[in-house]
Design an enzyme around this catalytic site. Structure first.
Site, mmCIF file in Angstrom:
data_model
loop_
_atom_site.group_PDB
_atom_site.id
_atom_site.type_symbol
_atom_site.label_atom_id
_atom_site.label_comp_id
_atom_site.label_asym_id
_atom_site.label_seq_id
_atom_site.Cartn_x
_atom_site.Cartn_y
_atom_site.Cartn_z
ATOM 1 N N ASP A 39 41.174 33.949 39.853
ATOM 2 C CA ASP A 39 42.283 33.492 40.702
ATOM 3 C C ASP A 39 43.407 32.834 39.913
ATOM 4 O O ASP A 39 44.089 31.946 40.402
ATOM 5 C CB ASP A 39 41.769 32.534 41.793
ATOM 6 C CG ASP A 39 40.655 33.171 42.584
ATOM 7 O OD1 ASP A 39 40.784 34.363 42.906
ATOM 8 O OD2 ASP A 39 39.647 32.493 42.853
ATOM 9 N N HIS B 20 42.642 40.204 44.562
ATOM 10 C CA HIS B 20 43.975 40.004 44.001
ATOM 11 C C HIS B 20 44.986 40.078 45.134
ATOM 12 O O HIS B 20 44.903 40.967 45.977
ATOM 13 C CB HIS B 20 44.299 41.103 42.984
ATOM 14 C CG HIS B 20 43.461 41.034 41.745
ATOM 15 N ND1 HIS B 20 43.113 42.149 41.026
ATOM 16 C CD2 HIS B 20 42.929 39.994 41.104
ATOM 17 C CE1 HIS B 20 42.376 41.782 39.986
ATOM 18 N NE2 HIS B 20 42.244 40.485 40.014
HETATM 19 P P1 IMP Z 1 29.444 36.636 42.805
HETATM 20 O O1 IMP Z 1 30.253 37.188 41.673
HETATM 21 O O2 IMP Z 1 29.889 37.145 44.167
HETATM 22 O O3 IMP Z 1 27.969 36.775 42.573
HETATM 23 O O4 IMP Z 1 29.726 35.059 42.852
HETATM 24 C C1 IMP Z 1 29.334 34.206 41.785
HETATM 25 C C2 IMP Z 1 30.374 33.115 41.550
HETATM 26 O O5 IMP Z 1 31.556 33.706 41.009
HETATM 27 C C3 IMP Z 1 30.828 32.372 42.809
HETATM 28 O O6 IMP Z 1 31.113 31.016 42.462
HETATM 29 C C4 IMP Z 1 32.108 33.092 43.206
HETATM 30 O O7 IMP Z 1 32.954 32.267 43.977
HETATM 31 C C5 IMP Z 1 32.688 33.393 41.849
HETATM 32 N N1 IMP Z 1 33.584 34.566 41.814
HETATM 33 C C6 IMP Z 1 33.237 35.871 41.708
HETATM 34 N N2 IMP Z 1 34.334 36.648 41.666
HETATM 35 C C7 IMP Z 1 35.396 35.834 41.723
HETATM 36 C C8 IMP Z 1 36.818 36.065 41.693
HETATM 37 O O8 IMP Z 1 37.324 37.191 41.567
HETATM 38 N N3 IMP Z 1 37.608 34.953 41.776
HETATM 39 C C9 IMP Z 1 37.070 33.710 41.858
HETATM 40 N N4 IMP Z 1 35.767 33.443 41.903
HETATM 41 C C10 IMP Z 1 34.931 34.505 41.829
HETATM 42 MG MG MG Z 2 41.082 36.272 43.150
#
Ligand code: IMP
Ligand code: MG
Length: 333
Positions: A13, A43
């Site tokens: 982000d 995004h």
């Molecule tokens: P997962 O990737 O869905 O397994 O989530 C694992 C951790 O990564 C969590 O804390 C999510 O909020 C974070 N996370 C995964 N993808 C993103 C992203 O694109 N932006 C921000 N946080 C992410």
């Molecule tokens: Mg994002």
């Protein structure tokens, strides 16, 4: 030819989507290719009054001359992908690799409750369970799904051929450095390595073929989900500063803190950064909104950027000054 890798320097982000959209239009790459985890990424891209929220497609699709591709290391949710191709009018120039992994309903179910959701704060997108099945060698791949057959191409071959033919290539990372399974704040991380090297492995680009690595930092740090965040502000403090944001995928409120130089220096090291991009400068210095040249910035904003360059020993080349694709200061020579 130039191959440019763009990755996030904090916890995702950082505003990579907007920077990649800008580069896709400005540098006119033959292909924008995406590595990274999967539809856990979100995004937000603004083009005039149009707002696109993208989870699967590479953010470079606004340039209609550009092909967009997803590398074999990425897991795909076919429904999300097909909807984005249709809604954003990108059919005919969107491609995936035959070896992309496939997220199925069972992965969504496993990601929507239990440890991953409650302890790690996962996005519930099925990405983690699908990558877990991939490590177990039981995940279905894109080549096994009939409805995806028209999208399949040999992504590593296409991108390496484009470079051999002296075309520009833009490589899009997702998430951020400290969400890396290897280098992040384990276990509060995503299910892949998402540093520049990992992104290149995802798409089949060897390390000698990379020219530039741009690490994107937001002017402040945010983190969605659980896990450590140094000097975290209270919700009230973040709101007062205008740093209160909500996640693109999950709608969750993001936690916030000041720009973290220790994290940033480590991100520069881990990614081998050659350039830095700083986004949302206008959120800290409202007088800079929409500026497109460095000279037009206020003295405070210039000092903020110069201090980052000094502390990170890396040039800040691309600065975001507003949400629109062209709200950018481009200092590349
Ligand atoms: P997962 O990737 O869905 O397994 O989530 C694992 C951790 O990564 C969590 O804390 C999510 O909020 C974070 N996370 C995964 N993808 C993103 C992203 O694109 N932006 C921000 N946080 C992410
Ligand atoms: Mg994002």
């Amino acid at each position: 030819m130039t191959s440019t890798v763009v990755v996030g320097g904090f916890f995702g982000d950082e505003g990579k989507g907007k920077i990649i959209s800008y580069l896709a239009i400005k540098d006119n790459p033959k292909i924008v290719v995406r590595g990274g985890a999967g539809p856990n990424a979100g995004h937000t891209i603004r083009d005039g009054d149009k707002v696109y929220k993208v989870r699967m497609l590479p953010s470079g699709f606004l340039n209609k001359e550009t092909k967009v591709m997803i590398g074999p290391g990425v897991v795909i949710n076919p429904e999300v992908l097909k909807k984005e191709i249709q809604d954003f009018n990108v059919s005919g120039r969107s491609f995936i690799d035959k070896n992309c992994g496939i997220i199925e309903n069972s992965h969504l179910t496993r990601d929507s409750k239990g440890e991953l959701k409650e302890k790690i704060g996962s996005t519930g997108s099925g990405t983690g369970p699908a990558n877990s099945d991939r490590a177990m060698r039981i995940l279905k791949l894109a080549k096994d799904v009939d409805s995806l057959s028209s999208l399949i191409t040999d992504v590593p071959f296409e991108i390496n051929s484009a470079l051999s033919a002296n075309e520009n290539l833009l490589i899009e990372g997702t998430q951020g450095t400290f969400l890396s399974l290897w280098h992040g704040t384990y276990p509060f991380v995503t299910s892949k390595d998402v540093t520049a090297s990992g992104i290149c492995a995802d798409i089949g680009l060897g390390p000698t073929k990379v020219d530039e690595v741009i690490v994107v930092f937001k002017s402040y740090v945010t983190r969605v989900g659980t896990g450590p965040l140094e000097n975290e502000l209270s919700v009230e403090e973040a709101e007062k500063k205008g740093w209160s944001e909500f996640g693109t995928v999950t709608g969750r409120q993001r936690r916030a803190a000041d720009f973290d130089f220790d994290l940033a220096r480590r991100a520069i090291m881990l990614n081998g950064a050659t350039q830095v991009s700083i986004t949302k400068l206008d959120v800290i210095f409202s007088e800079c909104t929409g500026k497109t040249s460095f000279d037009e910035l206020s003295e405070d904003a210039k000092a903020f950027i110069k201090n980052i360059e000094k502390e990170l020993n890396t040039p800040v080349t691309i600065i975001g000054t507003g949400p629109a694709v062209n709200d950018v200061i481009d200092r590349r020579t």
